[in-house]
Write a protein that holds these residues in place. Structure first.
Motif, PDB file in Angstrom:
ATOM      1  N   LEU A   1      43.543  54.471  36.352  1.00  0.00           N
ATOM      2  CA  LEU A   1      44.215  53.300  36.901  1.00  0.00           C
ATOM      3  C   LEU A   1      43.279  52.527  37.826  1.00  0.00           C
ATOM      4  CD1 LEU A   1      47.713  54.802  37.811  1.00  0.00           C
ATOM      5  CD2 LEU A   1      47.141  53.381  35.833  1.00  0.00           C
ATOM      6  N   LEU A   2      43.395  51.188  37.740  1.00  0.00           N
ATOM      7  CA  LEU A   2      42.620  50.302  38.597  1.00  0.00           C
ATOM      8  C   LEU A   2      43.557  49.534  39.513  1.00  0.00           C
ATOM      9  CD1 LEU A   2      40.253  48.754  35.882  1.00  0.00           C
ATOM     10  CD2 LEU A   2      39.719  50.647  37.440  1.00  0.00           C
ATOM     11  N   THR A   3      43.180  49.397  40.762  1.00  0.00           N
ATOM     12  CA  THR A   3      43.858  48.478  41.673  1.00  0.00           C
ATOM     13  C   THR A   3      43.313  47.089  41.417  1.00  0.00           C
ATOM     14  OG1 THR A   3      44.242  50.140  43.386  1.00  0.00           O
ATOM     15  CG2 THR A   3      44.180  47.842  44.096  1.00  0.00           C
ATOM     16  N   THR A   4      44.183  46.141  41.101  1.00  0.00           N
ATOM     17  CA  THR A   4      43.718  44.827  40.652  1.00  0.00           C
ATOM     18  C   THR A   4      44.028  43.733  41.663  1.00  0.00           C
ATOM     19  OG1 THR A   4      43.697  43.288  38.780  1.00  0.00           O
ATOM     20  CG2 THR A   4      45.838  44.204  39.421  1.00  0.00           C
ATOM     21  N   ASP A   5      43.208  42.687  41.615  1.00  0.00           N
ATOM     22  CA  ASP A   5      43.473  41.487  42.415  1.00  0.00           C
ATOM     23  C   ASP A   5      43.285  40.218  41.590  1.00  0.00           C
ATOM     24  OD1 ASP A   5      44.334  40.125  44.602  1.00  0.00           O
ATOM     25  OD2 ASP A   5      42.558  40.447  45.828  1.00  0.00           O
ATOM     26  N   GLY A   6      43.496  40.355  40.266  1.00  0.00           N
ATOM     27  CA  GLY A   6      43.505  39.152  39.446  1.00  0.00           C
ATOM     28  C   GLY A   6      42.491  39.170  38.322  1.00  0.00           C
ATOM     29  N   GLN A   7      42.795  38.377  37.281  1.00  0.00           N
ATOM     30  CA  GLN A   7      41.962  38.310  36.084  1.00  0.00           C
ATOM     31  C   GLN A   7      41.743  36.859  35.692  1.00  0.00           C
ATOM     32  OE1 GLN A   7      44.064  40.545  33.076  1.00  0.00           O
ATOM     33  NE2 GLN A   7      44.254  42.370  34.362  1.00  0.00           N
ATOM     34  N   ILE A   8      40.600  36.616  35.062  1.00  0.00           N
ATOM     35  CA  ILE A   8      40.311  35.281  34.547  1.00  0.00           C
ATOM     36  C   ILE A   8      39.504  35.427  33.267  1.00  0.00           C
ATOM     37  CG2 ILE A   8      38.200  35.068  35.948  1.00  0.00           C
ATOM     38  CD1 ILE A   8      38.809  32.042  36.149  1.00  0.00           C
ATOM     39  N   LYS A   9      39.795  34.579  32.295  1.00  0.00           N
ATOM     40  CA  LYS A   9      39.006  34.528  31.069  1.00  0.00           C
ATOM     41  C   LYS A   9      38.329  33.171  31.000  1.00  0.00           C
ATOM     42  CE  LYS A   9      39.280  34.983  26.022  1.00  0.00           C
ATOM     43  NZ  LYS A   9      40.183  35.055  24.845  1.00  0.00           N
ATOM     44  N   VAL A  10      37.011  33.193  30.844  1.00  0.00           N
ATOM     45  CA  VAL A  10      36.240  31.952  30.724  1.00  0.00           C
ATOM     46  C   VAL A  10      35.458  32.005  29.417  1.00  0.00           C
ATOM     47  CG1 VAL A  10      34.485  30.462  31.744  1.00  0.00           C
ATOM     48  CG2 VAL A  10      36.013  31.785  33.237  1.00  0.00           C
TER      49      VAL A  10
END
Length: 305
Positions: free
Chosen positions: A110-119
């Motif tokens: 498991l990862l603690t996340t703070d957001g994702q973006i695809k470019v």
């Protein structure tokens, strides 16, 4: 027994039987595997004609800047010039991460996340890639103003229907027993939570490996064939999202709070939802009871996470 009570009982039995029959029919023929596109964020598409169009501010208020000399065609490694087209998708909520099926897991951890973006970048019809250091993304996380200096930059890839994240370790090193990476920094001085320098375009995630103790497995059962059901676990205290691809989920932290989110869609895009808060116990079995709802109600439920 009176005639009236007998008729009432027969009616109830008939309705129950019909309900089960409809569910059986749905299970075997009328569920669609794909999440409706109407529930997903539409990529932002923009054509940049010169360096004067940079930095580009995205729909979510993030900033993208680059050196055009750092872009190249993937098919033959040739350089390009303006104009170029960008396609950008930003996932800055639990709801959007779930609906885009981008769970925050790296090789089962498991990862603690703070957001994702695809470019993505294109020159005419050719897809582009970028050299290390040529692309800079200034980004706020899911929780603006709370940038975490322990976060790492992860790159995402889908293999055989499963999405996985790997650390972008191209600029990382170990010093005094601690892992450092130069491709991400958490800074409040610049007005952004994070400054990113990914070495490739595509899915990018701001994460760190979650800290938790003993783990267990969770099993899932349902009257509906589970191959049609999207199943997720959201751990609010860890800020992590897991997608469950089969009937069992492994390496689940014991004793933590989790939300079980499961949904399927009929051919006419009617959603069926199971939503439950649990405290994880060892070798727990979750009975998924999918009930019909609306697309609006489904979105609202996910927004509450």
């Amino acid at each position: 027994m009176s005639l009236t009570r007998t008729l009432l009982l027969l009616s109830i039995i008939s309705l129950t039987s019909c309900s089960k029959e409809r569910l059986f029919q749905m299970e075997n023929s009328a569920f669609a595997v794909k999440i409706p596109e109407s529930l997903q964020k539409v990529p932002q598409v923009v054509t940049l004609n010169s360096k004067n169009d940079l930095p580009f501010i995205t729909a979510a208020g993030n900033s993208i800047d680059f050196s055009i000399d750092g872009f190249y065609r993937t098919k033959n490694f040739s350089t390009v010039d303006f104009p170029v087209r960008l396609e950008i998708t930003e996932l800055l909520s639990v709801k959007d991460i779930i609906l885009h099926q981008k769970p925050t897991v790296s090789d089962g951890k498991l990862l603690t996340t703070d957001g994702q973006i695809k470019v993505q970048a294109f020159k005419d019809r050719d897809e582009l890639q970028v050299f290390q250091g040529a692309l800079q993304i200034n980004m706020n996380g899911i929780f603006p103003g709370q940038g975490d200096p322990d976060m790492l930059l992860f790159l995402g890839k889908e293999t055989e229907g499963r999405f996985n994240w790997q650390v972008d370790s191209s600029t990382c090193f170990v010093e005094k027993g601690r892992f450092y990476c130069q491709n991400i920094s958490a800074t409040g001085a610049s007005g952004w939570d994070y400054v990113l320098f990914p070495y490739q375009l595509g899915w990018i995630n701001i994460d760190k490996f979650a800290d938790y103790g003993p783990t267990t497995s969770l099993s899932f059962v349902s009257d509906v064939d589970l191959k049609y059901v999207c199943k997720f676990l959201y751990f609010p205290d860890i800020k992590s999202i897991m997608q469950v691809y089969k009937e069992k989920a492994e390496d689940i932290p014991v004793g933590v709070k989790a939300f079980v989110i499961a949904f399927a869609f009929s051919d006419d895009e009617t959603p069926y939802l199971h939503f439950e808060e649990i405290t994880v116990r060892e070798n727990q079995t979750i009975n998924l009871r999918l009930t019909p709802t609306t697309l609006e109600a489904l979105e609202k439920k996910l927004e509450s996470l």
